[in-house]
Design a protein around this motif. Structure first.
Motif, short mmCIF file in Angstrom:
data_model
loop_
_atom_site.label_atom_id
_atom_site.label_comp_id
_atom_site.label_asym_id
_atom_site.label_seq_id
_atom_site.Cartn_x
_atom_site.Cartn_y
_atom_site.Cartn_z
N ARG A 101 -5.13 -8.30 -11.37
CA ARG A 101 -3.94 -7.49 -11.65
C ARG A 101 -3.87 -6.32 -10.66
NH1 ARG A 101 -4.84 -10.61 -15.74
NH2 ARG A 101 -3.42 -10.80 -17.52
N ILE A 102 -2.65 -6.00 -10.24
CA ILE A 102 -2.46 -4.90 -9.30
C ILE A 102 -1.46 -3.91 -9.88
CG2 ILE A 102 -3.00 -6.30 -7.27
CD1 ILE A 102 0.05 -6.38 -6.73
N ASN A 103 -1.55 -2.66 -9.38
CA ASN A 103 -0.57 -1.62 -9.70
C ASN A 103 0.14 -1.20 -8.42
OD1 ASN A 103 -3.14 -0.90 -11.67
ND2 ASN A 103 -1.16 -0.82 -12.71
N ILE A 104 1.29 -0.64 -8.57
CA ILE A 104 2.03 -0.13 -7.42
C ILE A 104 2.30 1.35 -7.61
CG2 ILE A 104 3.10 -2.35 -6.90
CD1 ILE A 104 5.63 -1.34 -8.32
N THR A 105 2.51 2.05 -6.52
CA THR A 105 2.87 3.46 -6.55
C THR A 105 4.39 3.59 -6.58
OG1 THR A 105 0.89 4.06 -5.34
CG2 THR A 105 2.66 5.68 -5.39
N VAL A 106 4.87 4.23 -7.63
CA VAL A 106 6.32 4.38 -7.80
C VAL A 106 6.67 5.86 -7.61
CG1 VAL A 106 8.27 4.10 -9.35
CG2 VAL A 106 6.39 2.43 -9.39
N TYR A 107 7.60 6.12 -6.71
CA TYR A 107 8.09 7.47 -6.49
C TYR A 107 9.38 7.67 -7.28
CZ TYR A 107 4.81 7.79 -2.59
OH TYR A 107 3.69 7.81 -1.82
N TYR A 108 9.37 8.70 -8.13
CA TYR A 108 10.56 9.00 -8.93
C TYR A 108 10.70 10.52 -9.04
CZ TYR A 108 6.83 9.33 -12.40
OH TYR A 108 5.66 9.64 -13.06
N PRO A 109 11.92 11.02 -9.14
CA PRO A 109 12.15 12.47 -9.13
C PRO A 109 11.71 13.12 -10.43
CG PRO A 109 14.21 11.32 -9.51
CD PRO A 109 13.19 10.26 -9.23
N GLN B 9 0.81 -1.21 0.00
CA GLN B 9 0.00 0.00 0.00
C GLN B 9 0.84 1.27 0.00
OE1 GLN B 9 -3.37 -0.26 -0.33
NE2 GLN B 9 -2.86 -2.44 -0.51
N THR B 10 2.11 1.16 0.30
CA THR B 10 2.98 2.33 0.33
C THR B 10 3.70 2.48 -1.00
OG1 THR B 10 4.77 1.00 1.27
CG2 THR B 10 3.31 2.16 2.82
N GLY B 11 4.16 3.70 -1.26
CA GLY B 11 4.91 3.94 -2.48
C GLY B 11 6.33 3.39 -2.39
N ILE B 12 6.90 3.13 -3.55
CA ILE B 12 8.25 2.56 -3.62
C ILE B 12 9.14 3.53 -4.39
CG2 ILE B 12 9.62 0.59 -4.38
CD1 ILE B 12 7.02 -1.05 -4.34
N VAL C 262 12.37 -1.23 -8.49
CA VAL C 262 11.42 -0.66 -9.44
C VAL C 262 12.10 0.41 -10.30
CG1 VAL C 262 9.44 -1.13 -7.98
CG2 VAL C 262 10.62 1.07 -7.78
N MET C 263 11.49 0.62 -11.45
CA MET C 263 11.90 1.69 -12.36
C MET C 263 10.71 2.63 -12.57
SD MET C 263 13.91 -0.60 -15.22
CE MET C 263 12.42 -1.57 -15.51
N LYS C 264 10.98 3.77 -13.17
CA LYS C 264 9.91 4.73 -13.43
C LYS C 264 8.80 4.10 -14.27
CE LYS C 264 9.03 9.19 -15.70
NZ LYS C 264 9.64 10.33 -16.42
N GLU C 265 9.17 3.21 -15.21
CA GLU C 265 8.18 2.60 -16.09
C GLU C 265 7.21 1.70 -15.32
OE1 GLU C 265 11.38 2.66 -16.53
OE2 GLU C 265 11.59 3.99 -18.28
N ASP C 266 7.60 1.28 -14.11
CA ASP C 266 6.74 0.38 -13.35
C ASP C 266 5.51 1.08 -12.78
OD1 ASP C 266 8.30 -1.90 -13.73
OD2 ASP C 266 9.63 -1.40 -12.06
N LYS C 267 5.44 2.41 -12.91
CA LYS C 267 4.26 3.13 -12.40
C LYS C 267 3.00 2.73 -13.16
CE LYS C 267 5.02 7.21 -15.39
NZ LYS C 267 3.78 7.12 -16.16
N ASP C 268 3.16 2.27 -14.40
CA ASP C 268 2.01 1.85 -15.19
C ASP C 268 1.94 0.33 -15.38
OD1 ASP C 268 1.25 4.55 -15.68
OD2 ASP C 268 2.82 4.68 -17.22
N ALA C 269 2.85 -0.40 -14.72
CA ALA C 269 2.91 -1.85 -14.92
C ALA C 269 1.78 -2.55 -14.16
CB ALA C 269 4.26 -2.40 -14.44
N GLN C 270 1.39 -3.72 -14.70
CA GLN C 270 0.40 -4.56 -14.05
C GLN C 270 1.08 -5.86 -13.61
OE1 GLN C 270 -2.81 -5.00 -16.92
NE2 GLN C 270 -3.98 -3.40 -15.86
N PHE C 271 0.93 -6.16 -12.33
CA PHE C 271 1.52 -7.37 -11.76
C PHE C 271 0.40 -8.35 -11.42
CE2 PHE C 271 4.52 -3.97 -10.99
CZ PHE C 271 5.76 -4.55 -11.23
N TYR C 272 0.68 -9.65 -11.66
CA TYR C 272 -0.28 -10.69 -11.30
C TYR C 272 0.45 -12.03 -11.22
CZ TYR C 272 -0.38 -11.81 -16.32
OH TYR C 272 -0.05 -12.13 -17.60
N CYS C 273 -0.26 -13.06 -10.73
CA CYS C 273 0.30 -14.40 -10.57
C CYS C 273 -0.52 -15.41 -11.36
CB CYS C 273 0.30 -14.82 -9.10
SG CYS C 273 1.41 -13.85 -8.06
N LYS C 274 0.19 -16.41 -11.90
CA LYS C 274 -0.45 -17.57 -12.49
C LYS C 274 -0.18 -18.77 -11.60
CE LYS C 274 -0.59 -16.44 -17.44
NZ LYS C 274 -0.14 -16.86 -18.79
#
Length: 610
Positions: free
Chosen positions: A247-255, A152-155, A219-231
């Motif tokens: 599918r879930i998204n994560i909050t990515v902190y980048y300058p 739930q927290t940003g990375i 994480v990278m800046k591009e991961d702000k729009d990435a979708q993560f899931y498990c099979k």
């Protein structure tokens, strides 16, 4: 020679006996494995070949425990069929033998995980032929639907080690399910400096497996729009199945690498009096950034990246700079925008008030300074009378007098306008507005109210007089924008003439009101009296005719009864009537030329020519 012959006969006999025994031996074949879902029914088939009948065969079933020990669960011979008592299969197995096809089928109901064992089918014939086969029973259980939970927290992208992204879990499967992580439909490989995947397995009290997997990565800046899931993949009888999590998204902190500032509202051109809303954002995402906006010597700290300036003026024109400071790295970035506030100054009318004589030319001007193109129009009583900065009226009259409103607008910006009023007074001799009626009739002792409306400037002096030189006292007098209104009350005693006399330095005007006094008895116009008299006469005539008709009917009735003229009811009705017996009523009408005679019997008789 005899010895050699005897040896040959013995060897042949041994060979024949050995071939006969091999040909007569029982043969058993079984599948390597039988697969079944937990709770369902399993059938293990034992195929055999033998020349002996069923009565010459002994059939036995065994299972091999986890420790390798063989345990009997079923026995059958020519006289006995018996399920071994006191085993976990005692109440759940059944054996069917089909000699025609050479099949022995062991059926196990309500299969449980503990039934995943090796089963042995042993068949022995009376000719000493013995054979056995083995089959492994594999038990499967479909797992529950998998779940995924993200952090739930940003990375921060600046983290030196992989950060936890989330965890996946699948429960109650058998055999153990397998979890694979995906990012944007691509599987994630673990065990590197960038990615860590930590699986863990739990065996539940039911014997089922629950599997959990945690994903950590840099994480990278591009991961702000990435979708993560498990099979999740798991085994079922005859194959493999797969299911996916949400599918879930994560909050990515980048300058940020740049800062933008713009005017969110109003859209388009800005005018004085508007409220300006600035938005200032960097192209990064970090909660540690502080934004400020500078304008000249003033500095504003933004809340929620927004600044609102209310009721702006042209003094707030200029350059606005938004500055972003990352409080962790103290990196500073800035962006800027330029604001121009359009203005429209109050309208100026020259002259503000005009006194002008009748017949002269009226000229006035109206101007308002503006940063944009303006449009000017003049209005009087809500109606447009002129367009442009200059108002010109030639040969003015009293109708020219009044209030003129100059309206200056900026067509490019709605609601941007200024107004100013010009008051025009026309000088001239009094002019009395003649009313519709000046000849009046009024009953004696009544009071008449007379009104005089006079235009002229300077305001005329109004005096009321009568034809005998008497001055009347004014009841009320008001100065209006279009002139003077004066009123008197006159008590009617006889015929008289009242005069409204108006005068100023430019001249005078007068208006006469002729009042005819009438008596109350003659107050009704002659024409009205004639109409009512004719109506009364016609009504009287109609009543008289009805009375005569009724009287004639009564007399005729009495005549027939013999009550009058010495006649009886039995008189010959065919007797010729004498002229003396007839009662005749003569009626005249203005609308007929011939008179109508009515007899006592109501018959109409034509009048004899005169």
């Amino acid at each position: 020679m005899d010895a050699r012959h005897s040896a040959c006969l013995l060897a042949g006999l041994v060979f024949l006996l050995h071939g006969f025994a091999a040909w007569a031996a029982v043969e058993v074949s079984m599948e390597d494995r039988v697969e079944v879902l937990k709770g369902e029914t399993a059938q293990i088939t034992c195929m055999f070949t033998s020349d002996d009948g069923i009565g010459a065969l002994t059939i036995r079933w065994f299972y091999v425990s986890k420790t390798g020990e063989k345990h009997n669960i079923y026995y059958q011979d020519a006289t006995t069929q018996m399920v071994e008592r006191s085993t976990s299969f005692t109440d759940r197995i059944m054996v069917n033998v089909t000699m025609a096809t050479g099949e022995v089928v062991l059926t196990i109901t309500d299969v449980q995980l503990k039934d995943q064992l090796e089963f042995i089918c042993l068949i022995k014939s009376l000719t000493d032929g013995v054979s056995e086969g083995r089959t492994k029973l594999l038990v499967f259980e479909r797992p529950d639907s998998p779940t995924i939970e993200g952090v739930q927290t940003g990375i921060y992208v600046s983290e030196a080690t992989p950060s936890k992204i989330g965890s996946c879990e699948v429960k109650n499967g058998f055999p153990k399910p397998n979890i694979t992580w995906y990012r944007n439909n691509a599987p994630i490989q673990g065990d590197s400096d960038e990615v860590k995947i930590m699986p863990s397995t739990t065996m539940e009290s039911s014997g089922l497996f629950s599997v959990r997997s945690e994903l950590s990565l840099k994480v990278m800046k591009e991961d702000k729009d990435a979708q993560f899931y498990c099979k999740v993949t798991y085994l079922v009888p005859g194959g493999t199945r797969m299911t996916e999590t949400n599918r879930i998204n994560i909050t990515v902190y980048y300058p940020s690498t740049a800062v933008n500032v713009w005017v969110e509202s109003p859209k388009g051109k800005i005018k004085e009096g508007d409220s300006i809303m600035f938005h200032c954002y960097g192209n990064g995402n970090t909660p540690s950034s502080v934004y400020t906006i500078k304008h000249g010597e003033k500095e504003y700290t933004l809340e929620s990246n927004t600044l609102i300036l209310e009721n702006v003026t042209r003094l707030q024109n200029g350059y606005y700079e938004c500055i972003s400071i990352d409080m962790e790295t103290f990196d500073e970035l800035s962006g800027n925008t330029t604001v121009f506030v359009n203005y429209l100054e109050p309208a100026v009318v020259l002259p503000t008030n005009i006194e002008i004589a009748q017949g002269e030319e009226l000229t006035a001007t109206c101007n308002a300074l503006s940063s944009l193109q303006t449009h000017t129009a003049w209005f009087k009583n809500g109606r447009e009378v002129s367009v442009g900065h200059t108002l010109i009226v030639k040969d003015v009259t009293f109708d020219t007098a009044g209030a003129y409103t100059c309206v200056v607008t900026v067509p490019e910006i709605k609601g941007m306008e200024e107004m100013k009023t010009l008051r025009v007074t026309v000088k001239g001799a009094p002019q009395i507005m003649k009313p519709e009626h000046t000849d009046l009739e009024e009953s004696v002792a009544n009071t008449v109210e007379l009104t005089c409306h006079v235009r002229g400037f300077p305001s005329p002096q109004i005096i009321w007089t009568t034809n005998d030189g008497k001055i009347l006292e004014t009841t009320s007098q008001n100065e209006m924008e279009d002139g003077v209104h004066s009123m008197v009350s006159v008590e009617v005693t006889s015929d008289l003439t009242a005069f409204c006399n108006a005068s100023n330095e430019y001249g005078a005007d007068a208006l006469a009101f002729n009042i005819k006094a009438i008596q109350a008895a003659t107050a009704i116009p002659p024409k009205k009296i004639r109409k009512e008299s004719n109506g009364v006469i016609i009504a009287v005539i109609i009543i008289c005719i009805l009375l005569l008709a009724i009287l004639g009917s009564v007399l005729y009735f009495l005549y027939k009864k013999g009550k009058i003229c010495g006649r009886s009811g039995k008189q010959d009705l065919t007797k010729e009537k004498s002229s003396k017996d007839n009662i005749v009523v003569e009626m005249k009408s203005d609308n007929t030329e011939d008179a109508v005679l009515l007899g006592v019997n109501g018959e109409k008789l034509l009048r004899s020519p005169q």
